[in-house]
Design an enzyme around this catalytic site. Structure first.
Site, PDB file in Angstrom:
ATOM      1  N   ASP A 107       6.944 -62.580  -0.506  1.00 46.13           N
ATOM      2  CA  ASP A 107       6.887 -60.981  -0.313  1.00 46.13           C
ATOM      3  C   ASP A 107       6.220 -60.467   1.132  1.00 46.13           C
ATOM      4  O   ASP A 107       5.993 -61.506   1.759  1.00 46.13           O
ATOM      5  CB  ASP A 107       5.851 -60.710  -1.656  1.00 46.13           C
ATOM      6  CG  ASP A 107       4.592 -61.127  -1.285  1.00 46.13           C
ATOM      7  OD1 ASP A 107       4.016 -62.225  -0.761  1.00 46.13           O
ATOM      8  OD2 ASP A 107       3.495 -60.557  -1.925  1.00 46.13           O
TER       9      ASP A 107
ATOM     10  N   ASP B 277       1.797 -64.139   0.408  1.00 43.79           N
ATOM     11  CA  ASP B 277       1.146 -64.654  -0.549  1.00 43.79           C
ATOM     12  C   ASP B 277       1.814 -64.992  -1.800  1.00 43.79           C
ATOM     13  O   ASP B 277       1.387 -65.769  -2.305  1.00 43.79           O
ATOM     14  CB  ASP B 277      -0.099 -63.908  -0.784  1.00 43.79           C
ATOM     15  CG  ASP B 277      -0.109 -62.658  -1.252  1.00 43.79           C
ATOM     16  OD1 ASP B 277       1.025 -62.172  -1.623  1.00 43.79           O
ATOM     17  OD2 ASP B 277      -1.140 -62.272  -1.983  1.00 43.79           O
TER      18      ASP B 277
ATOM     19  N   ASP C 266       3.443 -59.844   2.489  1.00 46.25           N
ATOM     20  CA  ASP C 266       2.345 -60.659   3.152  1.00 46.25           C
ATOM     21  C   ASP C 266       2.201 -61.878   2.833  1.00 46.25           C
ATOM     22  O   ASP C 266       1.245 -62.535   3.206  1.00 46.25           O
ATOM     23  CB  ASP C 266       0.973 -59.869   2.706  1.00 46.25           C
ATOM     24  CG  ASP C 266       0.555 -60.042   1.223  1.00 46.25           C
ATOM     25  OD1 ASP C 266       1.707 -60.225   0.449  1.00 46.25           O
ATOM     26  OD2 ASP C 266      -0.640 -59.946   0.721  1.00 46.25           O
TER      27      ASP C 266
ATOM     28  N   SER D  36       0.422 -55.840   0.363  1.00 47.08           N
ATOM     29  CA  SER D  36       1.397 -56.679  -0.400  1.00 47.08           C
ATOM     30  C   SER D  36       2.836 -56.369  -0.733  1.00 47.08           C
ATOM     31  O   SER D  36       3.474 -55.986   0.333  1.00 47.08           O
ATOM     32  CB  SER D  36       0.597 -57.185  -1.703  1.00 47.08           C
ATOM     33  OG  SER D  36       1.050 -58.360  -2.154  1.00 47.08           O
TER      34      SER D  36
END
Length: 583
Positions: free
Chosen positions: A305, A309, A307, A149
């Site tokens: 961000d 999500d 990734d 992440s």
């Protein structure tokens, strides 16, 4: 070096087939770096409800091919034991743009196929929401995404979704952890991808899969407000992550033509060269996207961000001018502000049978007030998106379907296409809200002020406090419960929620049950609407405190005067509460 450590290292080297990993350990042995070896072999990365995450490197306390393989073997065996058709329904695997993510994802596929489990593997990097989407889309038994992440570049991680498309919750986390411990005692069998494909055990997900998510966004009932998208201008950054292609595509599909991507941060780069910390919440992380927005006088500066999500946004101030710096012209919204704006907007458009929302205990209680006034329901859950989505699923009915959930750490989910936070659909929804307002000659600031004037100005702040503790003394949690204050900062305590035992105690002695899983959390509701939440650390003498104050408007108030009063009230609450804590 003690015999126990020697034995651990020998066992590890007997199982580790990765040359780079073995060389790392051998170098540490050659340099007699006992402290580093002890740190790497002090245990193993703990598998929990968020999977595993850690610094990449050799040894069981680091992220590396062998740890990933052992984890995958544990996941495979647990799935086969829990879900009777798991092997044929299969597992979807995706990965982000970090340096080791593709290798780790491919190793995961090799382990699962060797264990007899069918695998759907994305052909290229994929935003995390696509993997969560893919579990239900493919009717898979589980999903796995290799991502760290928004952690620093040296990290990587491994997250697991259950067959319902949501992150795992107890008891699955401990069940998988036990299987991993067993898997770590033996060599792990791997199947080559060519053999797995030939046996029908490995299916590579190509562009059709990515298009399925895209079409899902296009058709989502919650994203059909196509009011004047041409009026909105926004800058966007993927923050060196994997969101840009899909973000730009779904915005274009929704009619947004004035979208300016930050070129220097558009492509995946595991080094994250232009940011100190690839987290939109961190100071400086939004600098380039705000500069891009300022160059075009865009209304919004938006970010996912790495990734994709999470979603973050800075909004152009009403007094912005060309001679201002980007940081002067644009102001970041907090996660709570975005959550409240999206919740209010979605509830204002939702049908009568889709009015279920969720927030976490530490998120602003303003969404609950809005839901109450709009004939909707707002469930409160423990922190973490795994709770928001699993509770959302369990509480929805045919006559009140799930609509929206958020947590203050920039996580939002809209509708039930993705049962996890989804920064891409949140981006589209926020742009659509902005467009609707623009069509009326209004701004995000106008809507936010209107909400505050109706419900009160809610201000939230988090503080971590280190406390002194003597050996043998009661734990911080025990001391806090023993204090049982009837006032905090001269405010009367109206009720105390002790989540560890699921009881709410009122000042008049009444008690009622709380429908939340046990957690070491205390919530103090104060008589002026303020709230203090204390989460003691279980391992060290410190507490995390979450504060909320509420200031009401009078007719002569401007937003600035109310903000100033709230800030003063917050400072006083924090100062007094810290002085009243034990130690």
């Amino acid at each position: 070096m003690n015999v126990h450590l020697q034995a651990k290292i020998k066992h590890w080297l007997s199982l580790d087939g990765d040359e780079n990993s073995r060389e790392q350990i051998q170098t540490l042995l050659d340099n007699d770096d006992i402290d580093e070896l002890a740190a790497r072999f002090s245990g193993r990365l703990m598998f929990g409800t968020a999977g595993i995450r850690g610094v990449v490197g050799a040894g069981p306390m680091r992220m590396n091919p062998l740890v990933v393989q052992q984890t995958s073997k544990g996941v495979a065996e647990y799935l086969k034991a829990q879900i009777k058709d798991a092997s044929t329904r299969g597992v979807i695997i995706g990965y982000d743009g970090r340096h080791d993510s593709k290798r780790f994802a491919h190793d995961t596929a090799s382990v699962l196929t060797s264990a007899g489990v069918k695998v759907y593997l994305t052909e290229r990097v994929a935003p995390t929401p696509l993997v969560a989407f893919g579990v239900l889309h493919l009717d898979a038994a589980a999903g796995i995404v290799v991502t760290a992440s928004h952690n620093p570049p040296q990290y990587n991680g491994y997250k697991v979704y259950w067959e319902n498309g949501a992150q795992i919750i107890p008891p699955h986390d401990s069940g998988i952890a036990a299987r991993i411990e067993h898997a770590a005692t033996n060599a792990i069998s791997l199947m080559s991808h060519s053999e797995a494909i030939a046996k029908g055990k490995l299916i590579i997900l190509g562009d059709d899969f990515y298009q399925a998510y895209r079409h899902g966004i296009q058709q989502a009932s919650t994203l059909q407000n196509h009011t004047a998208p041409e009026r909105v201008s926004l800058a966007y950054t993927a923050m060196h992550g994997v969101g840009a292609d899909m973000a730009e595509t779904v915005l274009k599909d929704a009619g947004f033509t004035q979208v300016y991507s930050v070129a220097a941060q558009r492509e995946p780069d595991g080094d994250f060269p232009t940011v100190n910390f690839p987290n939109p919440e961190e100071a400086g992380a939004m600098d380039l996207v705000m500069a891009e927005a300022h160059k075009h006088s865009a209304m919004l500066a938006c970010a996912n961000d790495p990734d994709a999500d999470r979603f973050a946004v800075a909004v152009r101030r009403t007094d912005a001018s060309a001679d201002m710096s980007p940081s002067e012209a644009y102001q970041m919204l907090t996660g709570d502000q975005v959550g409240v704006l999206l919740g209010h907007y979605l509830l204002s458009h939702a049908p009568d049978d889709q009015r279920l929302t969720c927030r976490t205990i530490v998120s602003s209680s303003l969404l609950s007030q809005i839901a109450d006034s709009l004939n909707a329901v707002c469930e409160t859950t423990l922190t973490g998106f795994k709770w928001l989505t699993n509770v959302g699923m369990s509480k929805q009915t045919n006559t009140n379907r799930f609509l929206f959930a958020y947590e203050e750490a920039l996580g939002y989910t809209i509708g039930s296409m993705v049962w996890d936070k989804d920064g891409l659909s949140a981006l589209v929804a926020f742009a659509q809200l902005t467009a609707e307002l623009a069509s009326k000659g209004q701004t995000i600031w106008d809507r936010l002020e209107a909400i505050y004037r109706q419900y009160g100005f809610y201000l939230n702040q988090q503080v971590s406090i280190a406390l002194s503790a003597e050996s043998g003394a009661p734990t911080i949690g025990e001391q806090l419960r023993a204090l049982a204050p009837n006032k905090i900062a001269d405010r009367v305590v109206v009720s105390v929620d002790d989540i560890s035992i699921g009881i709410r105690r009122f000042a008049d002695g009444r008690e009622e049950r709380i429908d939340l899983p046990a957690s070491d959390v205390l919530i103090y509701q104060l008589d002026d609407g303020a709230r203090v939440i204390v989460r003691p650390s279980g391992t060290e003498p410190k507490v995390k405190c979450y504060y909320e104050v509420v200031e009401q408007f009078v007719d002569t108030d401007s937003l600035q005067t109310v903000q100033a009063r709230a800030a003063q009230s917050m400072a006083n609450l924090i100062k007094c509460h810290q002085q009243e804590l034990p130690g």
